[in-house]
Design an enzyme around this catalytic site. Structure first.
Site, PDB file in Angstrom:
ATOM      1  N   LYS A 126       0.841  -1.208   0.000  1.00 43.35           N
ATOM      2  CA  LYS A 126       0.000   0.000   0.000  1.00 43.35           C
ATOM      3  C   LYS A 126       0.871   1.252   0.000  1.00 43.35           C
ATOM      4  O   LYS A 126       0.620   2.202  -0.755  1.00 43.35           O
ATOM      5  CB  LYS A 126      -0.932  -0.012   1.235  1.00 43.35           C
ATOM      6  CG  LYS A 126      -2.018  -1.069   1.161  1.00 43.35           C
ATOM      7  CD  LYS A 126      -2.781  -1.241   2.476  1.00 43.35           C
ATOM      8  CE  LYS A 126      -3.781  -2.390   2.376  1.00 43.35           C
ATOM      9  NZ  LYS A 126      -4.537  -2.637   3.627  1.00 43.35           N
TER      10      LYS A 126
ATOM     11  N   GLN B 196      -4.341  -1.652   9.894  1.00 41.38           N
ATOM     12  CA  GLN B 196      -4.335  -2.967   9.247  1.00 41.38           C
ATOM     13  C   GLN B 196      -4.910  -4.036  10.183  1.00 41.38           C
ATOM     14  O   GLN B 196      -4.558  -4.096  11.356  1.00 41.38           O
ATOM     15  CB  GLN B 196      -2.892  -3.322   8.823  1.00 41.38           C
ATOM     16  CG  GLN B 196      -2.772  -4.576   7.985  1.00 41.38           C
ATOM     17  CD  GLN B 196      -3.421  -4.467   6.604  1.00 41.38           C
ATOM     18  OE1 GLN B 196      -3.619  -3.380   6.075  1.00 41.38           O
ATOM     19  NE2 GLN B 196      -3.758  -5.595   6.017  1.00 41.38           N
TER      20      GLN B 196
ATOM     21  N   ASP C  60     -10.739   2.908   4.462  1.00 45.30           N
ATOM     22  CA  ASP C  60     -11.051   1.477   4.392  1.00 45.30           C
ATOM     23  C   ASP C  60     -12.561   1.251   4.277  1.00 45.30           C
ATOM     24  O   ASP C  60     -13.000   0.135   3.980  1.00 45.30           O
ATOM     25  CB  ASP C  60     -10.569   0.769   5.672  1.00 45.30           C
ATOM     26  CG  ASP C  60      -9.274   0.004   5.469  1.00 45.30           C
ATOM     27  OD1 ASP C  60      -9.021  -0.434   4.336  1.00 45.30           O
ATOM     28  OD2 ASP C  60      -8.533  -0.164   6.455  1.00 45.30           O
TER      29      ASP C  60
HETATM   30  N1  GUN Z   1      -6.807  -6.843   6.330  1.00 46.97           N
HETATM   31  C1  GUN Z   1      -7.175  -7.525   5.217  1.00 46.97           C
HETATM   32  N2  GUN Z   1      -7.701  -6.688   4.304  1.00 46.97           N
HETATM   33  C2  GUN Z   1      -7.675  -5.454   4.848  1.00 46.97           C
HETATM   34  C3  GUN Z   1      -8.091  -4.157   4.388  1.00 46.97           C
HETATM   35  O1  GUN Z   1      -8.613  -3.981   3.282  1.00 46.97           O
HETATM   36  N3  GUN Z   1      -7.883  -3.135   5.253  1.00 46.97           N
HETATM   37  C4  GUN Z   1      -7.337  -3.312   6.478  1.00 46.97           C
HETATM   38  N4  GUN Z   1      -7.197  -2.241   7.266  1.00 46.97           N
HETATM   39  N5  GUN Z   1      -6.939  -4.491   6.938  1.00 46.97           N
HETATM   40  C5  GUN Z   1      -7.112  -5.551   6.121  1.00 46.97           C
END
Ligand code: GUN
Length: 294
Positions: free
Chosen positions: A52, A96, A119
């Site tokens: 990311k 995350q 998110d």
């Molecule tokens: N863990 C797995 N997918 C995601 C996501 O799209 N965002 C976040 N914050 N954690 C994740």
């Protein structure tokens, strides 16, 4: 079999995002800024957050990764989120998941200002999404919708079966596919671990979204001829075949299922790359104030 090519589509959309970010920076004198909080040392999470951050740089965003030891307290984390909520130079914030057991993910999610919740996990964004109002849509379902849109796949009136009801993918995906929008207008069945006759449900689907988190769970005998198959699985296994030391497997048995499907996403090279695009688009929209005016 036609490939829903995440590599191709994500590259194209990222080019558009890069141009828009550049225009934003020229106008505002600053770059769109995403902050990602990572707790602990989970290998998968480290890889995803690094990706990311790298993609933010690629499209001209500023990115900050804040790392905490696995023992960080919930209060410490909440204090940091509240500080970021107040910072006008930060547009988007993600924490995350998964988090260590002693931290309540719901409490963390609700602490994030919904206007920075790129998110799309905050209940305000989830509720607004269900009502078809401007909001941040969770990155993976958003990426899947962008992929369907790119290929001009007509979803209206189709029977969609989503396998897995997670807050991150399955549940929001079922809402998006059922909405009165394009793509959308599907008749949606959301299946899960307590679904009776799962195989029959999936066999009836024109569109299958597999988001279970189990390697090759969806096999050819569960798939109707000419179905559209979206594979959200990123199951990591140690491997001596790859440079990273890991190999990724989807939730779908691609080799066999692709012989029957009309369209299918590969793993890797499918939904994972589109998730990044969803996050970048949300971050750009957060910076520009197009979803929630500043
Ligand atoms: N863990 C797995 N997918 C995601 C996501 O799209 N965002 C976040 N914050 N954690 C994740």
């Amino acid at each position: 079999m036609n490939l829903l090519d995440g590599k191709l589509v994500s590259a194209k959309i990222k080019e558009d995002i890069k141009n828009e970010a550049s225009a934003f920076t020229a106008k505002s004198g600053r770059k769109p800024h995403l902050v990602a909080i990572l707790v602990g040392n989970d290998g998968g999470s480290e890889t995803y957050v690094a990706s990311k951050m790298r993609n933010c740089e690629l499209v001209g965003f500023e990115s900050t990764n804040i790392r905490y030891h696995v023992d960080v307290t919930e209060d410490e984390l909440i204090a940091k989120i509240k500080e970021i909520n107040q910072d006008p130079n930060i547009d988007g914030l993600i924490v995350q998941l998964p988090l260590p057991k002693h931290i309540d993910p719901e409490k963390i999610t609700e602490t994030i200002d919904h206007r920075k919740d790129v998110d799309g996990f905050h209940p305000i964004n989830l509720g607004r999404m269900q009502r078809n109002l401007p909001c941040f849509i969770p990155a993976t379902p958003y990426g899947i919708m962008l992929m369907l849109e790119h290929y001009g796949i007509d979803t209206a009136g189709k029977k969609a079966v989503v396998v897995g009801r997670s807050n991150i993918v399955g549940s929001p995906m079922s809402i998006l596919l059922a909405r009165n929008s394009n793509p959308g207008n599907c008749t949606v069945t959301l299946t899960h671990s307590r679904t009776a006759n799962l195989k029959e449900e999936v066999l009836a689907a024109d569109i299958i979204v597999a988001a279970i988190g189990r390697k090759h769970f969806v096999t050819a005998d569960m798939v109707k001829e000419d179905a559209i198959v979206i594979d959200v699985g990123i199951n990591r296994e140690e491997s001596t075949e790859t440079k990273s030391g890991f190999k990724l497997y989807g939730d779908v048995d691609f080799e066999e299922v692709s012989k029957k499907s009309s369209w299918i996403t590969p793993v890797p090279g499918g939904v994972g790359l589109m998730t990044i695009v969803g996050l970048l688009k949300n971050t750009l929209e957060a910076a520009k104030g197009t979803v929630y005016p500043k």
